[in-house]
Design a protein around this motif. Structure first.
Motif, mmCIF file in Angstrom:
data_model
loop_
_atom_site.group_PDB
_atom_site.id
_atom_site.type_symbol
_atom_site.label_atom_id
_atom_site.label_comp_id
_atom_site.label_asym_id
_atom_site.label_seq_id
_atom_site.Cartn_x
_atom_site.Cartn_y
_atom_site.Cartn_z
ATOM 1 N N ALA A 220 0.883 -1.174 0.000
ATOM 2 C CA ALA A 220 0.000 0.000 0.000
ATOM 3 C C ALA A 220 0.917 1.220 0.000
ATOM 4 O O ALA A 220 1.913 1.234 0.717
ATOM 5 N N HIS A 221 0.595 2.224 -0.809
ATOM 6 C CA HIS A 221 1.444 3.424 -0.762
ATOM 7 C C HIS A 221 0.993 4.319 0.382
ATOM 8 O O HIS A 221 -0.198 4.382 0.717
ATOM 9 N N TYR A 222 1.964 4.987 0.992
ATOM 10 C CA TYR A 222 1.634 5.844 2.132
ATOM 11 C C TYR A 222 1.914 7.315 1.850
ATOM 12 O O TYR A 222 1.664 8.173 2.695
ATOM 13 N N TRP A 232 -7.807 9.075 2.906
ATOM 14 C CA TRP A 232 -8.380 7.988 2.102
ATOM 15 C C TRP A 232 -7.308 7.411 1.176
ATOM 16 O O TRP A 232 -7.085 6.198 1.154
ATOM 17 N N ASP A 233 -6.649 8.309 0.400
ATOM 18 C CA ASP A 233 -5.617 7.914 -0.573
ATOM 19 C C ASP A 233 -4.238 8.262 -0.029
ATOM 20 O O ASP A 233 -3.785 9.376 -0.206
ATOM 21 N N ASN A 234 -3.538 7.389 0.637
ATOM 22 C CA ASN A 234 -3.883 6.024 0.833
ATOM 23 C C ASN A 234 -3.569 5.629 2.284
ATOM 24 O O ASN A 234 -2.976 4.596 2.552
ATOM 25 N N GLY A 235 -3.967 6.564 3.218
ATOM 26 C CA GLY A 235 -3.858 6.198 4.630
ATOM 27 C C GLY A 235 -4.656 4.930 4.905
ATOM 28 O O GLY A 235 -4.217 4.034 5.637
ATOM 29 N N SER A 264 6.358 7.526 -2.676
ATOM 30 C CA SER A 264 6.441 8.036 -4.058
ATOM 31 C C SER A 264 5.576 7.314 -5.094
ATOM 32 O O SER A 264 5.895 7.319 -6.273
ATOM 33 N N GLU A 265 4.459 6.733 -4.652
ATOM 34 C CA GLU A 265 3.538 6.142 -5.634
ATOM 35 C C GLU A 265 2.950 7.230 -6.505
ATOM 36 O O GLU A 265 2.741 7.058 -7.701
ATOM 37 N N GLU A 266 2.684 8.381 -5.873
ATOM 38 C CA GLU A 266 1.967 9.457 -6.564
ATOM 39 C C GLU A 266 2.794 10.118 -7.668
ATOM 40 O O GLU A 266 2.263 10.899 -8.431
ATOM 41 N N ILE A 267 4.092 9.843 -7.727
ATOM 42 C CA ILE A 267 4.877 10.427 -8.813
ATOM 43 C C ILE A 267 5.322 9.347 -9.791
ATOM 44 O O ILE A 267 6.339 9.478 -10.477
ATOM 45 N N VAL A 292 -3.299 -2.616 -1.910
ATOM 46 C CA VAL A 292 -4.526 -1.949 -1.480
ATOM 47 C C VAL A 292 -4.372 -0.456 -1.723
ATOM 48 O O VAL A 292 -3.424 0.163 -1.237
ATOM 49 N N ASP A 293 -5.268 0.115 -2.496
ATOM 50 C CA ASP A 293 -5.211 1.558 -2.749
ATOM 51 C C ASP A 293 -6.596 2.147 -2.522
ATOM 52 O O ASP A 293 -7.435 2.107 -3.411
ATOM 53 N N MET A 294 -6.818 2.644 -1.323
ATOM 54 C CA MET A 294 -8.035 3.321 -0.894
ATOM 55 C C MET A 294 -9.142 2.348 -0.456
ATOM 56 O O MET A 294 -9.668 1.600 -1.269
ATOM 57 N N THR A 295 -9.441 2.382 0.833
ATOM 58 C CA THR A 295 -10.577 1.616 1.378
ATOM 59 C C THR A 295 -11.284 2.544 2.370
ATOM 60 O O THR A 295 -10.856 3.684 2.571
HETATM 61 ZN ZN LIG Z 1 -3.432 6.104 -4.242
#
Ligand SMILES: [Zn+2]
Length: 446
Positions: A220-222, A232-235, A264-267, A292-295
């Motif tokens: 999961a990216h943090y 939410w994205d992505n705590g 650094s998932e977002e980049i 897991v990305d957003m639950t």
């Molecule tokens: Zn995300």
């Protein structure tokens, strides 16, 4: 099951702060996650890797004329530089940048609907235009969001080194600019596009009791984007895999289980790519990646996107029916860290609880803790465990290694692109190094 929604939401509340790739805040979030692993009695390490963090020194956009003036903008990373005095030209609105939009582009500054895809960028470069203005956001956003522009780096086709300065404005400013129809606009952009920074992954491991050499990786990216608390994205995804870790810490799995919190998932999925690179020799024994990305949104619906044999998607469908857990499955690539595992051939999948339009939003100040719900959150964790635990403890590992053809084709395309990108990057790096000595420490960037 040894899971607890109150525990998860207490940590999630503490994790809900802006954590942009490569910043001290991102590292603080990594430390928080590592500390929680250790509290749970699971050993965790922080692994660092290099990222692009272009530094913008100056960015301005000005409309000429009596009603004109400065328009709030930010520079687009890696797009290029203007001369000190800037560039100036007539404004041309090119909608989504089709060839017919660009017939009369020479010598002009282009305004694009949205942000530039690589093929649109290439067309803009060839058109003879001087530079461009991209936009994003919504004309319905509250006024304070007009100044909250998400930093962005340009994604170009390989080998394209055109200096083509671009700035980003808010959608409502784009609308205003078009209504104003100024005779000329000017842009000043000064940046160091080759600057590098450091980002971090957190990796926790629970060794298997029977087959410790075989590994399943939960990821999961943090990291978050600018102005967003990333609750939410992505705590939520970060805490989803942490609850799964809490369960396995008390119920030792037959195969080894790793928990990967990616920076650094977002980049551009940098953290998961760095993990797969650093753990290359382990990937042959890495049997499955569950990302897991957003639950956890109150208003929402469940999805599982499988970048692996459709047997997995069908099994999740089946299990959803058995458990009365509504979930839609598909066999596809997903724009999250599971793609970085599928690329080197590891069967992978992503779980997500998405929201109806207007039910929750990401990538801005609208991504907040208040839209989340512990009960919705824990339902997903429970279902994931019902799926994953028997898989991890299976007598014979049930997920076929072979990726289906449609996934393999997408993977090959991506591999080709990333090969080109890394070639480009190393070229750029050696160019930068020969041109000037390395400068100060990276500072805050997206
Ligand atoms: Zn995300």
């Amino acid at each position: 099951m040894d899971i607890c929604k109150e525990r998860a939401f207490e940590i999630l509340r503490r994790l809900s702060f802006t954590r942009i790739a490569g910043t001290a805040e991102e590292l603080a979030a990594a430390e928080l996650i590592r500390a929680e692993c250790e509290k749970a009695g699971v050993e965790a390490v922080i692994e660092s890797f290099e990222i692009d963090t272009p530094e913008i020194f100056q960015a301005s956009l000005t409309a000429a004329g009596p009603e004109g003036g400065p328009i709030h903008c930010i520079g687009i990373g890696k797009s290029g530089n203007t001369p000190d005095e800037g560039i100036s030209g007539p404004l041309l609105y090119i909608e989504d940048g089709l060839e017919a939009n660009l017939l009369d582009a020479e010598g002009k500054i282009l305004l694009l609907s949205g942000t530039a895809k690589p093929e649109v960028l290439e067309r803009m470069h060839k058109s003879g235009a001087l530079g461009y203005i991209a936009c994003y956001g919504s004309i319905y956003d509250p006024p304070e969001m007009v100044r909250e522009l998400r930093t962005r780096n340009e994604r170009r086709k390989s080998g394209d080194e055109t200096n083509f300065p671009g700035v980003l404005i808010h959608m409502s400013e784009a609308q205003k600019l078009l209504r104003l129809a100024p005779e000329r606009v000017s842009i000043v952009l000064k940046q160091d596009g080759g600057k590098k920074g450091t980002s971090h992954n957190v990796v926790a491991s629970i060794p298997g009791t029977d087959k410790p050499e075989e590994i399943v990786v939960f990821s999961a990216h943090y990291d978050s984007v600018i102005y967003s608390t990333g609750a939410w994205d992505n705590g939520t995804g970060s805490l989803t895999i942490m609850e799964i870790m809490q369960h396995f810490a008390k119920n030792p799995p037959r195969r080894s289980v790793k928990f990967l919190w990616c920076g650094s998932e977002e980049i551009g999925l940098r953290g998961s790519k760095a993990y797969c690179e650093a753990h290359k020799e382990e990937l042959a024994k890495t049997l499955f990646n569950i990302n897991v990305d957003m639950t956890g949104t109150l208003l929402g619906y469940e999805k599982a996107v499988c970048s692996c044999d459709d047997m997995v998607a069908k099994h999740i469908d089946f299990l959803g029916r058995m458990e009365g857990f509504p979930i839609t499955t598909s066999v596809d690539m997903y724009s999250s860290d599971s793609s970085s595992f599928a690329a080197p051939g590891v069967p992978a999948m992503t779980f997500a609880r998405l929201a109806p339009k207007g039910g929750a939003e990401i990538h801005s100040r609208k991504d907040v803790f208040e839209v989340l719900d512990p009960t919705a959150f824990i339902r997903t964790v429970e279902f994931m465990l019902k799926f994953a635990e028997p898989v991890i403890n299976a007598k014979l590992f049930p997920v076929p290694r072979q990726l289906p053809q449609q996934i393999q084709e997408r993977v090959n395309q991506m591999a080709e692109q990333s090969k080109e990108q890394s070639k480009e990057q190393s070229k750029e790096q050696s160019k930068e190094q020969s041109e000037k000595p390395s400068e100060a420490q990276p500072k805050e960037q997206k």
